[in-house]
Design a protein around this motif. Structure first.
Motif, PDB file in Angstrom:
ATOM      1  N   LEU A   1      -6.534  -6.143  20.296  1.00 27.95           N
ATOM      2  CA  LEU A   1      -5.730  -7.196  20.914  1.00 27.95           C
ATOM      3  C   LEU A   1      -4.766  -6.654  21.967  1.00 27.95           C
ATOM      4  N   ILE A   2      -4.666  -7.361  23.088  1.00 23.08           N
ATOM      5  CA  ILE A   2      -3.652  -7.049  24.102  1.00 23.08           C
ATOM      6  C   ILE A   2      -2.410  -7.890  23.802  1.00 23.08           C
ATOM      7  N   PHE A   3      -1.265  -7.247  23.651  1.00 17.34           N
ATOM      8  CA  PHE A   3      -0.015  -7.961  23.375  1.00 17.34           C
ATOM      9  C   PHE A   3       1.146  -7.097  23.852  1.00 17.34           C
ATOM     10  N   LEU A   4       2.294  -7.730  24.073  1.00 17.32           N
ATOM     11  CA  LEU A   4       3.485  -7.024  24.555  1.00 17.32           C
ATOM     12  C   LEU A   4       4.725  -7.552  23.848  1.00 17.32           C
ATOM     13  N   GLY A   5       5.758  -6.722  23.866  1.00 15.25           N
ATOM     14  CA  GLY A   5       7.074  -7.165  23.432  1.00 15.25           C
ATOM     15  C   GLY A   5       7.896  -7.591  24.643  1.00 15.25           C
ATOM     16  N   ARG A   6       8.856  -8.447  24.427  1.00 17.39           N
ATOM     17  CA  ARG A   6       9.713  -8.929  25.511  1.00 17.39           C
ATOM     18  C   ARG A   6      10.444  -7.794  26.210  1.00 17.39           C
ATOM     19  N   ASP A   7      10.776  -6.732  25.475  1.00 18.40           N
ATOM     20  CA  ASP A   7      11.503  -5.610  26.067  1.00 18.40           C
ATOM     21  C   ASP A   7      10.709  -4.933  27.174  1.00 18.40           C
ATOM     22  N   LEU A   8       9.382  -4.877  27.034  1.00 17.64           N
ATOM     23  CA  LEU A   8       8.555  -4.253  28.067  1.00 17.64           C
ATOM     24  C   LEU A   8       8.520  -5.093  29.336  1.00 17.64           C
ATOM     25  N   ILE A   9       8.546  -6.404  29.185  1.00 14.96           N
ATOM     26  CA  ILE A   9       8.603  -7.296  30.352  1.00 14.96           C
ATOM     27  C   ILE A   9       9.906  -7.067  31.110  1.00 14.96           C
ATOM     28  N   GLU A  10      11.015  -6.932  30.376  1.00 16.18           N
ATOM     29  CA  GLU A  10      12.309  -6.704  31.012  1.00 16.18           C
ATOM     30  C   GLU A  10      12.354  -5.340  31.698  1.00 16.18           C
ATOM     31  N   GLU A  11      11.785  -4.337  31.045  1.00 18.65           N
ATOM     32  CA  GLU A  11      11.755  -3.000  31.625  1.00 18.65           C
ATOM     33  C   GLU A  11      10.902  -2.959  32.896  1.00 18.65           C
ATOM     34  N   GLN A  12       9.879  -3.783  32.934  1.00 15.08           N
ATOM     35  CA  GLN A  12       8.962  -3.810  34.068  1.00 15.08           C
ATOM     36  C   GLN A  12       9.625  -4.344  35.342  1.00 15.08           C
ATOM     37  N   LYS A  13      10.653  -5.162  35.214  1.00 16.08           N
ATOM     38  CA  LYS A  13      11.237  -5.839  36.370  1.00 16.08           C
ATOM     39  C   LYS A  13      11.751  -4.875  37.430  1.00 16.08           C
ATOM     40  N   ALA A  14      12.200  -3.712  37.026  1.00 16.71           N
ATOM     41  CA  ALA A  14      12.678  -2.717  37.990  1.00 16.71           C
ATOM     42  C   ALA A  14      11.536  -2.235  38.880  1.00 16.71           C
ATOM     43  N   TYR A  15      10.357  -2.078  38.300  1.00 15.67           N
ATOM     44  CA  TYR A  15       9.192  -1.647  39.063  1.00 15.67           C
ATOM     45  C   TYR A  15       8.678  -2.777  39.955  1.00 15.67           C
ATOM     46  N   ASP A  16       8.752  -4.009  39.454  1.00 19.17           N
ATOM     47  CA  ASP A  16       8.357  -5.152  40.267  1.00 19.17           C
ATOM     48  C   ASP A  16       9.222  -5.238  41.521  1.00 19.17           C
ATOM     49  N   LYS A  17      10.526  -4.994  41.335  1.00 20.34           N
ATOM     50  CA  LYS A  17      11.446  -5.039  42.473  1.00 20.34           C
ATOM     51  C   LYS A  17      11.111  -3.954  43.479  1.00 20.34           C
ATOM     52  N   LEU A  18      10.775  -2.787  42.993  1.00 22.85           N
ATOM     53  CA  LEU A  18      10.429  -1.667  43.865  1.00 22.85           C
ATOM     54  C   LEU A  18       9.163  -1.959  44.662  1.00 22.85           C
ATOM     55  N   LEU A  19       8.199  -2.619  44.035  1.00 23.87           N
ATOM     56  CA  LEU A  19       6.938  -2.940  44.699  1.00 23.87           C
ATOM     57  C   LEU A  19       6.991  -4.257  45.469  1.00 23.87           C
ATOM     58  N   GLY A  20       8.000  -5.052  45.206  1.00 22.61           N
ATOM     59  CA  GLY A  20       8.088  -6.357  45.867  1.00 22.61           C
ATOM     60  C   GLY A  20       7.057  -7.336  45.347  1.00 22.61           C
ATOM     61  N   CYS A  21       6.808  -7.304  44.037  1.00 22.17           N
ATOM     62  CA  CYS A  21       5.804  -8.186  43.447  1.00 22.17           C
ATOM     63  C   CYS A  21       6.304  -8.716  42.115  1.00 22.17           C
ATOM     64  N   SER A  22       5.445  -9.448  41.428  1.00 19.35           N
ATOM     65  CA  SER A  22       5.776  -9.979  40.115  1.00 19.35           C
ATOM     66  C   SER A  22       4.676  -9.622  39.123  1.00 19.35           C
ATOM     67  N   SER A  23       5.079  -9.320  37.911  1.00 19.56           N
ATOM     68  CA  SER A  23       4.102  -9.111  36.835  1.00 19.56           C
ATOM     69  C   SER A  23       4.227 -10.243  35.814  1.00 19.56           C
ATOM     70  N   SER A  24       4.596 -11.426  36.293  1.00 19.53           N
ATOM     71  CA  SER A  24       4.849 -12.557  35.395  1.00 19.53           C
ATOM     72  C   SER A  24       3.615 -12.970  34.604  1.00 19.53           C
ATOM     73  N   ASN A  25       2.415 -12.652  35.118  1.00 20.19           N
ATOM     74  CA  ASN A  25       1.213 -13.013  34.366  1.00 20.19           C
ATOM     75  C   ASN A  25       1.133 -12.314  33.016  1.00 20.19           C
ATOM     76  N   TRP A  26       1.855 -11.193  32.880  1.00 24.95           N
ATOM     77  CA  TRP A  26       1.890 -10.525  31.590  1.00 24.95           C
ATOM     78  C   TRP A  26       2.646 -11.340  30.547  1.00 24.95           C
ATOM     79  N   GLU A  27       3.408 -12.338  30.994  1.00 25.83           N
ATOM     80  CA  GLU A  27       4.144 -13.191  30.051  1.00 25.83           C
ATOM     81  C   GLU A  27       3.203 -13.853  29.046  1.00 25.83           C
ATOM     82  N   GLY A  28       1.957 -14.062  29.459  1.00 28.28           N
ATOM     83  CA  GLY A  28       0.994 -14.701  28.571  1.00 28.28           C
ATOM     84  C   GLY A  28       0.598 -13.855  27.374  1.00 28.28           C
TER      85      GLY A  28
END
Length: 384
Positions: free
Chosen positions: A233-260
Motif C-alpha cells: 500500500l502507498i500511504f503517507l503521514g501528514r508530517d511528510l506533506i508538511e515537510e515536502q512544502k519547502a521543496y515544492d517552494k524551491l521547485l515552484g510546484c505543488s505536490s498536493s496530489n499526494w494528499e490523496g
C-alpha cells in the motif's frame, strides 16, 4: 544498478518476454550512466505513460485519485473532463517512435477515453510495446477489440474474490464483469492462436484484503492470468506533506496530489508477512510477486515507522531518467503526483522538452536530494 531484490522479478520478464527485457536492460544501463554522470541530462526514456483521462467509473476505497481521500474529487468539472484529442496523441507517437519507448495507457480509467482503440492500433503500427492499466469494468465490451488491436499487456486490478472485490470497489457485479471479460480475452487469443495480450493481475494490499490475499490465486488460475502481483500500500503521514512544502517552494510546484494518500494503513506486518510466505510456497501455473519485495524487517519498517526511509532498497529515485508522464492537459510531468512540468506536448516536440532546462533542473535536484519527503513509499522508488 538494479536493486538486488528486483532481480528475480526481472528474470521472470526475461523468460516471458526476452526481446522486451533485453531492450529494457539496455535502456536502464544508459539511464544509470546519465543519472551518475549526466548532470541532469538524460538518455531517451525507457517508457512513457499516457494519462488518458481523469474520469473513472469506480470509487475504489484506497485510490489516491477517486478513493476515500482521493484528490481528483476536488478538481473542477472542466479539469476532470479535459483530454488530449487523438490527433495530438498521433503527433506525439510520431515524435517518440524514433526511439520506441514502451507506452503505458493509464488514467482514471483509460478505456473510458473514446479513442483508446485507435491509439493502441497506432502505437502498434509504429512498432512500440503497449500496456493498458484498467479496472476492467468495461472489458467485456472491448475484449475482442483489444486483442485485435495488438495490445501487448493487459494489467487489471483485482482485490480478492467476488464479494470482497465488489465491496472494495463499490460496484456490485463488477467481479463477474471483469472475470467474464478476461475469459473472453483468453478465448479469443486461443481461437486466433495468439499469445498476447499477456494478462497481469494487480492487487493493492489494503486493510480490507490483506488477511484474504490467497483468494486471488484461484481467481488468477480461473481467468488464465500470466502473472499476479501484490503491491504494498502507498500511504503517507501528514508530517511528510508538511515537510515536502519547502521543496515544492524551491521547485515552484505543488505536490498536493499526494494528499490523496494521507491515511493510516491499519495493516499488521507480521500477519501480512505470514500470508506472503504461505502464498509463495504454493504451486501455481502463473508468475507471482510481491512488490516492493520486503523481508519481515523491511515490511515492519514500511508499515510501522513514521520516519520511514527504505533500508532494503536504495533511497534514491531514477524514475525521471527512465520515464515521463503525459497528462490530459498535455503537460509532461516527472511524476504522477507532482505538478512540476517539463513542458507541454501541445506546443513543443517531446524530444526538445525531455532534456530542456526545466527537466534538467528537476533531475539535478532529485540527484542532489536523493529522495523527497513524500516519495518514501512511491512505487517508482522501488522499481529501478
Amino acid at each position: 544498478m538494479m536493486p538486488w531484490r528486483n532481480f528475480k522479478r526481472f528474470s521472470k520478464k526475461v523468460i516471458k518476454q526476452p526481446g522486451y527485457a533485453a531492450r529494457v536492460l539496455t535502456r536502464r544501463a544508459k539511464a544509470y550512466f546519465y543519472y551518475y554522470f549526466g548532470k541532469g541530462k538524460s538518455g531517451l526514456p525507457e517508457a512513457i505513460t499516457l494519462f488518458l483521462t481523469h474520469r473513472c467509473n469506480l470509487r475504489c476505497k484506497m485510490c489516491g485519485q477517486w478513493g476515500d481521500s482521493g484528490i481528483t474529487k476536488k478538481m473542477g468539472g472542466d479539469s476532470i473532463k479535459e483530454e488530449l484529442p487523438f490527433s495530438e496523441f498521433k503527433k506525439l507517437i510520431d515524435d517518440v517512435s524514433v526511439f520506441k519507448p514502451n507506452i503505458t495507457l493509464f488514467g482514471g480509467e483509460p478505456l473510458l477515453y473514446s479513442h483508446h482503440l485507435d491509439l493502441i492500433k497506432y502505437i502498434k503500427h509504429k512498432k512500440m510495446h503497449c500496456l493498458v492499466i484498467t479496472n476492467g469494468s468495461v472489458l467485456g465490451k472491448c475484449a475482442g477489440d483489444l486483442v485485435n488491436a495488438g495490445l501487448d499487456e493487459l494489467n487489471l486490478s483485482l482485490d480478492g474474490g467476488k464479494d470482497l472485490h465488489d465491496q472494495i470497489r463499490g460496484m456490485p457485479g463488477l467481479f463477474e464483469r471483469i472475470t467474464s471479460g478476461l475469459k473472453e480475452v483468453r478465448r479469443i487469443k486461443k481461437e486466433k492462436g495468439l499469445s498476447k495480450p499477456i494478462i497481469n493481475l494487480q492487487c493493492t494490499i489494503t486493510k480490507d484484503n490483506y488477511r484474504r490475499l490467497e483468494e486471488l490465486l484461484e481467481v488468477a488460475e480461473d481467468v488464465g492470468a500470466d502473472s499476479l502481483t501484490f503491491h504494498n500500500l502507498i500511504f503517507l503521514g501528514r508530517d511528510l506533506i508538511e515537510e515536502q512544502k519547502a521543496y515544492d517552494k524551491l521547485l515552484g510546484c505543488s505536490s498536493s496530489n499526494w494528499e490523496g494518500f494521507v491515511f493510516k494503513p491499519e495493516i499488521e506486518p507480521e500477519i501480512l508477512y505470514s500470508k506472503i510466505r504461505d502464498i509463495m510456497t504454493r504451486k501455481r501455473r502463473f508468475m507471482i510477486d510481491f512488490y516492493p519485495n520486503f523481508s519481515l524487517k523491511g515490511l515492519k519498517e514500511y508499515y510501522e515507522n513514521p520516519a520511514y526511509l527504505p533500508s532494503e532498497y536504495p533511497a534514491r529515485c531514477l524514475s525521471p531518467w527512465m520515464t515521463a508522464y503525459i497528462f490530459p492537459n498535455g503537460q509532461i510531468l516527472p511524476c504522477l503526483n507532482f505538478d512540476y512540468s517539463y513542458g507541454n506536448v501541445k506546443t513543443d516536440n517531446f524530444l526538445s522538452i525531455w532534456n530542456g532546462d526545466s527537466a534538467v533542473r528537476y533531475r539535478r535536484m532529485i540527484k542532489d536530494k536523493g529522495i523527497l519527503p513524500v516519495c518514501v513509499r512511491c512505487t517508482e522508488l522501488y522499481r529501478y
